[in-house]
Design a protein around this motif. Sequence first.
Motif: not given
Length: 146
Positions: A1-19
């Motif tokens: 069985x493959x490894x179970x991975x939780x994944x989430x992703x979001x586009x945020x309209x601010x610089x990555x530094x702020x996130x």
Amino acid sequence: MSELVARAEMLIRRPGREAFDAFVNPDTITKFWLKATTGPLAPDAVEDWAFMVPGAAETVRVTAFEPDRQISFVWSDGIHVNLTFFHHGGVESRVTVEARGFADLAATVGATEGFTIVLCDLKTLLETGQSANLVRDKAALIAGAK
């Protein structure tokens, strides 16, 4: 069985530094995800987190820390969490969460839902200046179901 991975992703309209800073800074992370933390995330830090669900707590050990790009940590139960921050044109960023080490599918699905809500609330906070209380409201539902 493959490894179970939780994944989430979001586009945020601010610089990555702020996130990135939102996850590091105790004053900000407690606006969208946590009830309390013992300190900021930093290289090799070990911090205690209290989540918004009553009684939910975790010890976090930082395993990788690259300013404005990546934060990785391990929870006391062995779950490995990796946050990555990517420049996405203009002042936008893409924030990705991957968590590994789950024992079963139900825990993986629950973590995916949880991280998705966290990223949605982070997006709202950074883009509007106010949390939408998404994590708080989900925590209230969980607490009410107990």
